[in-house]
Scaffold this active site. Structure first.
Site, PDB file in Angstrom:
ATOM      1  N   ASP A 128      -7.876  -5.303   0.134  1.00 49.35           N
ATOM      2  CA  ASP A 128      -8.357  -6.218  -0.913  1.00 49.35           C
ATOM      3  C   ASP A 128      -7.973  -7.670  -0.686  1.00 49.35           C
ATOM      4  OD1 ASP A 128      -7.634  -3.458  -2.885  1.00 49.35           O
ATOM      5  OD2 ASP A 128      -9.639  -4.323  -2.715  1.00 49.35           O
ATOM      6  N   HIS A 162       0.854  -1.196   0.000  1.00 54.29           N
ATOM      7  CA  HIS A 162       0.000   0.000   0.000  1.00 54.29           C
ATOM      8  C   HIS A 162       0.882   1.234   0.000  1.00 54.29           C
ATOM      9  CE1 HIS A 162      -3.182   2.806   1.114  1.00 54.29           C
ATOM     10  NE2 HIS A 162      -4.032   1.860   0.789  1.00 54.29           N
TER      11      HIS A 162
HETATM   12  C1  SDX Z   1      -6.312  -0.025  -2.859  1.00 57.81           C
HETATM   13  O1  SDX Z   1      -4.497   4.501  -2.043  1.00 57.81           O
HETATM   14  C2  SDX Z   1      -5.446   3.889  -1.402  1.00 57.81           C
HETATM   15  O2  SDX Z   1      -5.849   4.285  -0.318  1.00 57.81           O
HETATM   16  C3  SDX Z   1      -6.038   2.688  -2.128  1.00 57.81           C
HETATM   17  C4  SDX Z   1      -7.036   1.845  -1.342  1.00 57.81           C
HETATM   18  C5  SDX Z   1      -8.315   2.615  -1.054  1.00 57.81           C
HETATM   19  O3  SDX Z   1      -9.008   2.241  -0.107  1.00 57.81           O
HETATM   20  O4  SDX Z   1      -8.650   3.520  -1.878  1.00 57.81           O
HETATM   21  O5  SDX Z   1      -6.459   1.434  -0.117  1.00 57.81           O
HETATM   22  C6  SDX Z   1      -7.449   0.598  -2.127  1.00 57.81           C
HETATM   23  O6  SDX Z   1      -6.098   0.307  -3.996  1.00 57.81           O
HETATM   24  C7  SDX Z   1      -5.415  -0.995  -2.137  1.00 57.81           C
HETATM   25  C8  SDX Z   1      -4.227  -1.501  -3.018  1.00 57.81           C
HETATM   26  C9  SDX Z   1      -4.729  -2.636  -3.901  1.00 57.81           C
HETATM   27  N1  SDX Z   1      -3.695  -3.035  -4.871  1.00 57.81           N
HETATM   28  C10 SDX Z   1      -3.037  -4.201  -4.761  1.00 57.81           C
HETATM   29  O7  SDX Z   1      -3.171  -4.988  -3.838  1.00 57.81           O
HETATM   30  C11 SDX Z   1      -2.100  -4.500  -5.933  1.00 57.81           C
HETATM   31  C12 SDX Z   1      -0.770  -5.034  -5.404  1.00 57.81           C
HETATM   32  N2  SDX Z   1      -0.058  -3.958  -4.721  1.00 57.81           N
HETATM   33  C13 SDX Z   1       0.937  -3.211  -5.494  1.00 57.81           C
HETATM   34  O8  SDX Z   1       0.583  -3.003  -6.813  1.00 57.81           O
HETATM   35  C14 SDX Z   1       1.423  -1.969  -4.726  1.00 57.81           C
HETATM   36  O9  SDX Z   1       1.713  -2.380  -3.449  1.00 57.81           O
HETATM   37  C15 SDX Z   1       0.537  -0.734  -4.654  1.00 57.81           C
HETATM   38  C16 SDX Z   1       0.109  -0.282  -6.000  1.00 57.81           C
HETATM   39  C17 SDX Z   1      -0.662  -1.014  -3.815  1.00 57.81           C
HETATM   40  C18 SDX Z   1       1.375   0.360  -3.997  1.00 57.81           C
HETATM   41  O10 SDX Z   1       2.409   0.659  -4.854  1.00 57.81           O
HETATM   42  P1  SDX Z   1       3.540   1.757  -4.481  1.00 57.81           P
HETATM   43  O11 SDX Z   1       3.197   2.474  -3.238  1.00 57.81           O
HETATM   44  O12 SDX Z   1       3.802   2.567  -5.715  1.00 57.81           O
HETATM   45  O13 SDX Z   1       4.774   0.876  -4.116  1.00 57.81           O
HETATM   46  P2  SDX Z   1       5.811   0.342  -5.164  1.00 57.81           P
HETATM   47  O14 SDX Z   1       5.100  -0.260  -6.344  1.00 57.81           O
HETATM   48  O15 SDX Z   1       6.824   1.394  -5.405  1.00 57.81           O
HETATM   49  O16 SDX Z   1       6.466  -0.882  -4.349  1.00 57.81           O
HETATM   50  C19 SDX Z   1       7.608  -0.687  -3.548  1.00 57.81           C
HETATM   51  C20 SDX Z   1       8.393  -2.014  -3.687  1.00 57.81           C
HETATM   52  C21 SDX Z   1       8.735  -2.360  -5.147  1.00 57.81           C
HETATM   53  O17 SDX Z   1       9.886  -3.180  -5.109  1.00 57.81           O
HETATM   54  P3  SDX Z   1      11.375  -2.474  -5.344  1.00 57.81           P
HETATM   55  O18 SDX Z   1      11.327  -1.771  -6.685  1.00 57.81           O
HETATM   56  O19 SDX Z   1      11.537  -1.512  -4.194  1.00 57.81           O
HETATM   57  O20 SDX Z   1      12.342  -3.624  -5.322  1.00 57.81           O
HETATM   58  O21 SDX Z   1       7.586  -3.116  -3.237  1.00 57.81           O
HETATM   59  C22 SDX Z   1       7.317  -3.988  -4.321  1.00 57.81           C
HETATM   60  C23 SDX Z   1       7.588  -3.223  -5.591  1.00 57.81           C
HETATM   61  O22 SDX Z   1       7.945  -4.117  -6.652  1.00 57.81           O
HETATM   62  N3  SDX Z   1       5.894  -4.372  -4.215  1.00 57.81           N
HETATM   63  C24 SDX Z   1       5.435  -5.600  -4.392  1.00 57.81           C
HETATM   64  C25 SDX Z   1       4.067  -5.515  -4.139  1.00 57.81           C
HETATM   65  N4  SDX Z   1       3.737  -4.258  -3.830  1.00 57.81           N
HETATM   66  C26 SDX Z   1       4.889  -3.551  -3.888  1.00 57.81           C
HETATM   67  N5  SDX Z   1       6.039  -6.766  -4.731  1.00 57.81           N
HETATM   68  C27 SDX Z   1       5.250  -7.860  -4.831  1.00 57.81           C
HETATM   69  N6  SDX Z   1       3.901  -7.856  -4.584  1.00 57.81           N
HETATM   70  C28 SDX Z   1       3.293  -6.704  -4.241  1.00 57.81           C
HETATM   71  N7  SDX Z   1       1.981  -6.694  -4.014  1.00 57.81           N
END
Ligand code: SDX
Length: 431
Positions: free
Chosen positions: A366, A308
């Protein structure tokens, strides 16, 4: 107290500016950089808004480090336990918990707007029977702005309030009609003599040939889900609604933009993606291979429902949903227990893996929500529609707050231009 400021010096010119620091009632303070361009000729660059506060708001507070979520100051845990979705709608819209008279009046007003214009119902017929429900929801809600020309003046608080009531009232009817259209069943009209959630469930699952059997356990589980998803500060879809609203567009077209944004698997579409992932994993023995893939930079697969932008601790909503999920599956005795076992084991393994620990990746709202929706009999492709129904009050409450701002200005970000410098046109014969 002398004003708190941050001093910025441009070492190319030696020019210095003191940017005011503004502090709210909770959470991080902000640098007010509105004069930065005028004083120093500089913009700030923050493409994913990682460190940008887009507005001042009194509606929802999140502390990502501590895993705190407050609606108008009330902890989400207490609202989930004691409140109803209509009561949370009132709270988010008007800022205070209603008295019993105010609640009855609000529920009565909402009931007056649950029907759709019959012309709008014809709109559904233009969609294929295998259309994704979110594609239909974007279209139908966008079209809704064409049916209410009487509430277009966003400077008129009565128009704004009427639009808010209409949206909250009609979203369950619109969503249930989408479901009925896609399964080829007759639409079920809303009923004003039952609760908001009971009405939603009977519109989704009743059939004309039988008396619908209400299930209070299922109704309460759905009601808590709606409460938990009602608002969440300036998330992507809410930011879309605010930006669209800043141009003074019709609120329903602004919300249609929010629905489009929510659809993405990185946002609200994750609840559907989690179930598809759990179904693909099938049994706990397959988890290690998937954990490897989630961590592999060259593999696009992510652990959906984890991570998140704000929560770097357990999402408080996920904790509540996991508990409801466990109780509901026991009580309903559905066949989804194996999926729940995979989810629990997946969470356990991920939370003990350095990759997830180092990146502070925890289950978000989620991760378990889809298991509840599935246990309630809601089709997988309708999960994000349910999220949108719940979030509609958050979108419209944030939109209303924005329209009440006497200094409302159209949102218009700038950029860092990295394209070609000026160059002259070259006739095709010379290229
Ligand atoms: C919602 O914003 C809100 O409030 C949203 C929400 C709401 O109520 O409105 O809470 C609802 O959208 C919840 C999120 C649902 N999405 C998912 O579950 C999809 C999976 N999650 C990821 O796509 C990600 O965690 C996000 C999109 C939720 C957040 O992305 P960020 O903040 O941009 O973080 P990032 O992508 O920069 O990740 C940081 C690191 C990265 O690795 P490095 O480049 O540092 O090596 O963490 C890794 C990412 O690759 N990473 C994950 C991961 N989430 C982040 N790796 C594997 N699986 C994951 N789920």
């Amino acid at each position: 107290m002398n004003q708190q400021t941050v001093t910025i010096t441009d070492n190319r010119t030696g020019k210095t500016m003191n940017c005011p620091i503004k502090t709210g009632t909770e959470g991080a303070s902000v640098i007010d950089g509105q004069a930065l361009y005028k004083e120093l000729g500089l913009f700030t660059l923050d493409p994913a808004f990682l460190t940008t506060a887009s507005c001042e708001s009194k509606i929802t507070f999140i502390d990502g480090e501590k895993g705190i979520l407050l609606y108008r100051g009330y902890p989400i845990e207490q609202l989930a336990e004691h409140s109803s979705y209509p009561e949370v709608c009132y709270l988010l819209l008007y800022g205070e918990l209603p008295t019993s008279d105010q609640m009855e009046d609000f529920k009565h007003t909402v009931c007056q707007h649950t029907l759709l214009h019959e012309g709008l119902v014809n709109f559904y017929k233009g969609f294929r029977h295998d259309a994704h429900p979110m594609a239909m929801l974007v279209g139908v809600v966008g079209a809704l702005s064409g049916y209410y020309p009487d509430a277009m003046d966003i400077s008129n608080p009565e128009h704004c309030n009427k639009s808010a009531i209409r949206l909250i009232a009609k979203m369950p009817t619109i969503a249930a009609n989408i479901h009925k259209y896609l399964i080829g069943q007759a639409y079920v009209y809303p009923r004003n003599d039952i609760s908001y959630v009971s009405n939603f469930m009977q519109m989704m699952f009743a059939v004309p040939s039988e008396t619908y059997q209400f299930n209070e356990i299922a109704n309460r589980a759905l009601e808590v889900m709606l409460i938990l998803h009602a608002d969440h500060e300036q998330n992507a879809s809410t930011s879309t609604v605010r930006l669209a609203g800043s141009s003074q567009a019709h609120p329903f077209s602004c919300v249609a933009g929010g629905i489009a944004t929510l659809w993405g698997p990185a946002h609200g579409g994750a609840n559907e993606a989690v179930i598809r992932l759990l179904q693909e994993i099938k049994t706990p023995k397959n988890i290690p291979e998937y954990i490897r893939r989630f961590k592999d930079k060259n593999d696009p697969m992510k652990l959906m429902g984890f991570g998140h932008r704000v929560y770097k601790n357990y999402d408080p909503r996920a904790k509540i949903i996991r508990k409801i999920c466990h109780n509901l599956l026991q009580e309903l005795g559905t066949q989804d227990q194996p999926l729940f076992e995979v989810a629990l084991e997946l969470e356990k393994i991920a939370l003990s893996d350095d990759y997830f620990i180092e990146r502070k990746l925890y289950p978000n709202v989620d991760f378990y929500s889809g298991l509840i929706l599935k246990a309630l009999g809601i089709p997988l492709n309708m999960f994000t529609v349910i999220f949108a129904v719940a979030r509609s009050v958050g979108w419209i409450a944030q939109w209303m707050e924005m329209t009440e701002d006497a200094n409302l200005k159209i949102g218009r970000p700038r950029q860092l231009y990295i394209g070609n410098k000026r160059r002259d046109y070259v006739p095709v014969a010379k290229r």
